[in-house]
Design a protein around this motif. Structure first.
Motif, short mmCIF file in Angstrom:
data_model
loop_
_atom_site.label_atom_id
_atom_site.label_comp_id
_atom_site.label_asym_id
_atom_site.label_seq_id
_atom_site.Cartn_x
_atom_site.Cartn_y
_atom_site.Cartn_z
N GLN A 277 38.22 43.10 33.61
CA GLN A 277 38.43 41.67 33.36
C GLN A 277 39.88 41.48 32.94
O GLN A 277 40.40 42.26 32.15
CB GLN A 277 37.51 41.14 32.25
N LEU B 252 37.17 41.41 43.82
CA LEU B 252 37.86 40.62 42.79
C LEU B 252 37.32 39.19 42.82
O LEU B 252 37.09 38.62 43.89
CB LEU B 252 39.36 40.63 43.06
N ARG B 253 37.14 38.62 41.65
CA ARG B 253 36.61 37.24 41.52
C ARG B 253 37.49 36.44 40.56
O ARG B 253 38.01 36.99 39.60
CB ARG B 253 35.18 37.24 40.99
N LEU B 254 37.55 35.14 40.83
CA LEU B 254 38.16 34.20 39.88
C LEU B 254 37.05 33.47 39.12
O LEU B 254 36.03 33.10 39.72
CB LEU B 254 39.01 33.15 40.61
N THR C 224 43.80 36.10 46.87
CA THR C 224 44.06 37.04 45.76
C THR C 224 43.23 38.31 45.91
O THR C 224 43.70 39.44 45.66
CB THR C 224 43.76 36.35 44.42
N GLU D 133 41.29 32.28 45.63
CA GLU D 133 40.49 33.45 45.28
C GLU D 133 40.42 34.43 46.47
O GLU D 133 40.57 35.66 46.31
CB GLU D 133 39.09 33.03 44.88
N THR E 286 39.41 30.56 31.81
CA THR E 286 39.88 30.93 33.15
C THR E 286 40.29 32.41 33.12
O THR E 286 41.15 32.79 32.31
CB THR E 286 41.06 30.05 33.56
N TRP E 287 39.70 33.24 33.98
CA TRP E 287 39.98 34.68 33.97
C TRP E 287 39.65 35.28 35.32
O TRP E 287 39.16 34.59 36.22
CB TRP E 287 39.21 35.40 32.84
N MET E 288 39.92 36.56 35.47
CA MET E 288 39.72 37.24 36.75
C MET E 288 39.04 38.58 36.50
O MET E 288 39.29 39.24 35.49
CB MET E 288 41.08 37.44 37.44
#
Length: 978
Positions: free
Chosen positions: A93, A56-58, A43, A40, A103-105
């Motif tokens: 998103q 940005l987050r996971l 990224t 994370e 599971t997404w970002m």
């Protein structure tokens, strides 16, 4: 579902990742880590540097169950290549294609001055790269979780195996529980740990193990705390509720309605966990853990784990308690057997001495040699270095020493010289004879007791003197004395009783020796018939002596066959039953067998041969089974075979047939060829069985069915046998109702004078007036009545009804005989109760005779002798029933006060006119023997005129049987008499 969110923070816009494609450093760092947190961070920095996305987050979930959080409408879902207006301010998103659901970002926006095109191919490639790496990291995480779970499972299994091993280890209970505590500590936090057992019958608790850091009390594991003492105890509350409890002690107390501030049962804990130990729905106790320094230390997983472990700890405790109980019972039984063997040795030694004295009396030895050997025999029973026998002549008032052996006063008395009482006035011997009772103690004390003027008697004073008089119906006939000059030798009360018993046999031996000449002359005058009787009696005495020797041998041996015992078989059965319940293709069977007519072998050739027959039978059975089968001796002549891995019932049947054939072959034992056979019962394992004893029970029932078919065969247990068992229960119930409804009635069969046919008496016989089956003879219900003990109530009812009929039947010199159950003679008050019943019905004692069997006399000879003697003194005579079917020994014919003997019908049935041998010889011998003993003889089962004539010719004057009349109610015979 829990969602994991991480934020890596902003990064500088420059750097290796500011080109149009992913930088080499970024890709290398991305693929060198497996941590989702690190992925994370990497990224987020790359996305901000290359694409201008900030924060940005996971996002990922712990499991794949549930819906994706992308359904949240507070975020803008941006699929690949989707256009977006510049005015849209919602966070971005992004789906990560190929990753698990959930599971997404996300990104909060674009850095000022930068432009972001989510539909660009560069962004799409970036998402594919991130999705592949996230997918791999999640897979590795799942594998690590699975490995952790396997590790926990392995630790749990190891702990349970350790608990099971500790239960069977040779450890003290305290050591075993301490080690169990260490096992639990390996699974969870457990420095404060205790185990409590609950006794539901007393409503009390015993803390068998207690370990606590803050509670200084020392708890006795054997002390029982009552419910009143533990009124506010959380442990007691868990036991009574039958459910686990967890949390701070204050919270748990509130849940159970206990005072929150109460500390009478220990200090307050930050976290408390208790689970009940339950067995078959019954709460047997509880296990408790607690923490004083950290709240929420225990989890639901710990609770479930402790519940699981507690069940195995309870099993371990139960096994340990069962083993301790078994060892205690084995020790008690061993002590009892040791005492029994010691007593049998003593009895056997006494019997051997008495037989020796009897043999000496009938030997051809001179009087001097006979007395010397009697001295040696007495010396085997007690200290008898100084021993003498004196005879007293009351007519001449003189004493004659027929044997004298003394270490101090050698030749003090002249043997066989008549010494007047005047010469013996200061003698302890004459004082003993005049006293007429045993005396014991130092010579001075005995002299004082016997009022001897000199105070010490004649000769050297003995340190311990033991003398007993020899008494018969004519008074004191003499005395037997042993004495010692040794300080370390003393006589006991047991020695006194033993010497008195031996003295009577010595007196009998002397009388027999004295009358030997006359007896020899009378024997010579006897007919050949009487000679045969004597030979038969001597043979019976020899067989009896051999049987006694075999009994002595048996008392010194045990574990004859070396086969597994009952406990071992039951354990194997439990395992086979458990395997069958897991897999019903694991077919097994139990074969239950015993040796047919084994008691006959024991009674005829003795227990020593019976033991060797059991050893040979065990050897043959072992050859009949397969390698995986087990053959065990259950006790006596009973054996059982456990067969596993069967293809079907026919395998068990084939093995049963092999065992029957093997045991039917003759056995050559010590030169004797013995024969036996086996009856086999088979029970097949089935789903209805829950305990091993049930299989043995049904196999036993099947075996008795095989016996009823004629023995030497086998039978499979089926529903029909089950129904027969139910029939026995029904018969027992009917018998109990019959007693309360007074359905039992006496029937009477006449006893007649065989020459004139006149009735001289009646025998009272039992009959049951069944409400549906009519009048039943004892053969249809007597065994069940005896087995259940109902026979005693039936006997008293029969006695009462018979007493009511006796005044009318026993007119003149007639009498009535009563059959008394053998078990009644075990009661010491039988004579008193019987006489009281006669007196209540105003029955003349001389009109009653009691019939007793040989087996009943031999079961409890001392009690039977006392009962018959008391009845004889009151005028009630006794008759020996079914003579010839038991031991037929002369020993009890002259010991017991008998008036008559009844010849068994089996000898009368085979009588033939003009026959000299066979049954006629036996009957002739019995009549001759009875005449010599002054006993009356009654023949049973006389059914033909030829039998009556033959009995009259042989000299028998009394008889009964169908020839003279069947058993009928008293009214029938009263009408005939009228």
């Amino acid at each position: 579902m829990s969602t994991r969110v991480q934020y890596g923070g902003p990064r500088d816009a420059g750097g290796a990742g500011s080109g149009t494609g992913p930088g080499i450093d970024f890709v290398s760092a991305l693929f060198s880590t497996t941590s989702l947190d690190d992925i994370e961070v990497l990224t987020a920095r790359e996305a901000e540097s290359r694409f201008g996305l900030s924060k940005l987050r996971l996002h990922w979930v712990a499991t794949t169950v549930g819906s994706s959080p992308l359904a949240d409408d507070t975020h803008a879902v941006v699929p690949l290549h989707a256009p977006r207006l510049a005015s849209d301010k919602r966070p971005y998103q992004f789906e990560l294609v190929g990753t698990p659901p959930g599971t997404w970002m996300s990104a909060e926006g674009v850095v000022t001055g930068r432009k972001f095109n989510p539909a660009s191919s560069e962004w799409a490639d970036f998402l594919v790269l991130i999705a592949a790496r996230v997918r791999t990291a999640l897979e590795l995480r799942d594998q690590q979780l699975a490995a952790d779970r396997l590790g926990k499972t392995a630790r749990l299994q190891a702990a349970l195996f350790e608990v099971a091993n500790l239960a069977s280890a040779r450890l003290d209970m305290s050591d075993m529980l301490r080690r169990i505590h260490l096992v639990v500590c390996e699974l969870m936090y457990a420095p404060n740990f205790f185990i409590a057992l609950h006794d539901s019958s007393k409503d009390s608790i015993r803390f068998i193990y207690f370990s606590d850091e803050k509670d200084p009390r020392i708890v006795d594991p054997e002390h029982e705390f009552s419910a009143e003492e533990l009124g506010n105890s959380l442990t007691l509350s868990v036991i009574r509720a039958g459910r686990p409890a967890m949390g701070p002690s204050r919270k748990v107390s509130a849940e159970f309605g206990l005072p929150i501030t109460s500390e009478e049962c220990g200090p307050e804990s930050a976290d408390w966990l208790g689970v009940p130990m339950i067995d078959d729905g019954l709460v047997r106790g509880a296990i408790v853990l607690q923490s004083y320094d950290q709240p929420k230390r225990y989890t639901l997983e710990d609770q479930a784990l402790l519940q699981f472990v507690s069940h195995h700890i309870l099993i371990a405790l139960t096994r340990r308690q069962a083993r301790d109980e078994l060892e205690h019972r084995v020790e008690e039984r061993t002590q009892a057997l040791t005492e029994e063997i010691r007593e049998r040795k003593r009895v056997a030694k006494l019997q051997a001495a008495l037989y020796s004295i009897a043999d000496l009396a009938s030997s051809q030895l001179s009087m001097e040699d006979m007395l010397r050997r009697i001295h040696l025999t007495v010396g085997e029973l007690m200290y008898a270095h100084n021993f003498y026998i004196a005879l007293y002549d009351s007519g001449n008032d003189s004493v004659r020493f027929i044997y004298f052996a003394d270490a101090k006063d050698i030749n003090f008395y002249e043997i066989d010289r008549e010494m007047p009482a005047a010469e013996m006035k200061d003698s302890l011997t004459l004082g003993l004879i005049r006293h007429g009772k045993p005396v014991h103690g130092p010579a001075r004390k005995v002299a004082e007791q016997l009022h001897i003027a000199t105070g010490i008697g004649l000769g050297t004073p003995a340190l311990d003197f033991l003398g007993v008089p020899m008494i018969d119906d004519n008074g004191v006939r003499g005395a037997v004395v042993v004495q010692t000059y040794e300080h370390d030798v003393h006589y006991s009360m047991e020695d006194s009783a033993l010497l008195a018993y031996v003295a009577q046999h010595i007196m009998t031996a002397l009388e027999r020796k004295k009358a030997q000449s006359e007896l020899e002359r009378r024997v010579e005058d006897r007919t050949q018939e009487l000679a045969k009787v004597v030979d038969e009696l001597r043979e019976q005495i020899t067989v009896r002596e051999q049987a006694e020797q075999r009994l002595q041998h048996e008392a010194l041996h045990d574990a004859l066959t070396g086969l597994p015992n009952r406990a071992c078989l039951l354990n194997a059965l439990e395992l086979a039953l458990a395997r069958f319940h897991r897999d019903q293709h694991q077919i097994f069977a139990v074969l239950f067998l015993d040796l047919d007519r084994f008691k006959v072998v024991n009674d005829s050739v003795g227990h020593m041969f019976g033991d060797k027959m059991l050893q040979e039978a065990a050897h043959r059975l072992s050859r009949c089974i397969r390698g995986q089968d087990i053959v065990a001796r259950l006790g006596g002549d009973e054996f059982a075979i456990l067969m596993t891995g069967l293809n079907g019932p026919e395998d068990a049947c084939h093995t049963a047939q092999r065992t029957i054939h093997a045991l039917s072959e003759p056995m050559l034992i010590d030169g004797k060829e013995l024969f036996t056979s086996a009856s086999v019962g088979i029970s097949l394992g089935g789903s209805r069985y829950r305990q091993a004893e049930e299989l043995l029970r049904d196999a036993d029932v099947a075996m008795y069915r095989a016996k009823s078919r004629g023995r030497q065969c086998f039978a499979l247990f089926d529903e029909r046998l089950h129904q027969e068992a139910l029939h026995l229960l029904e018969l027992e119930s009917e018998l109990r109702h019959a007693v309360t409804r007074h359905e039992f009635q006496p029937y009477f069969q006449p006893i007649v004078d065989l020459q004139s046919g006149h009735i001289v008496g009646y025998e009272s016989l039992l009959r049951w007036h069944h409400p549906t089956r009519g009048v039943l003879a004892p053969g249809e219900f007597l065994k069940v009545a005896e087995d259940t003990g109902i026979i005693e109530q039936i006997d008293w009812q029969m006695l009462s009804l018979t007493c009511q009929a006796i005044p009318a039947l026993a007119q003149g010199d007639r009498y009535v005989t009563l059959n008394v159950s053998p078990r009644r003679f075990h009661a010491p008050d039988l004579a008193q109760r019987l006489l009281a019943q006669l007196d209540r019905n105003q029955v003349d004692h001389h009109s009653i005779r009691i019939e007793i069997t040989e087996d009943a006399m031999l079961e409890n000879p001392d009690q039977v002798l006392a009962t018959l003697a008391q009845l004889r003194d009151a005028g009630v005579m006794a008759a020996l029933d079914d003579f010839g079917t038991g031991y037929s020994s002369l020993s009890y014919l002259h010991i017991f006060p008998l008036h008559a003997i009844k010849i068994d019908r089996s000898f009368v049935r085979d009588l033939e006119p003009e026959a000299a041998g066979g049954s006629a010889a036996v009957v002739r011998a019995v009549l001759a023997m009875a005449a010599s003993l002054g006993l009356q003889v009654i023949a049973e089962g006389v059914e033909t005129e030829a039998q009556r004539l033959q009995l009259v010719e042989l000299g028998c004057t009394r008889g009964q049987g169908f020839l003279f009349g069947h058993s009928m109610p008293s009214n029938h015979w009263l009408e005939i008499a009228a």
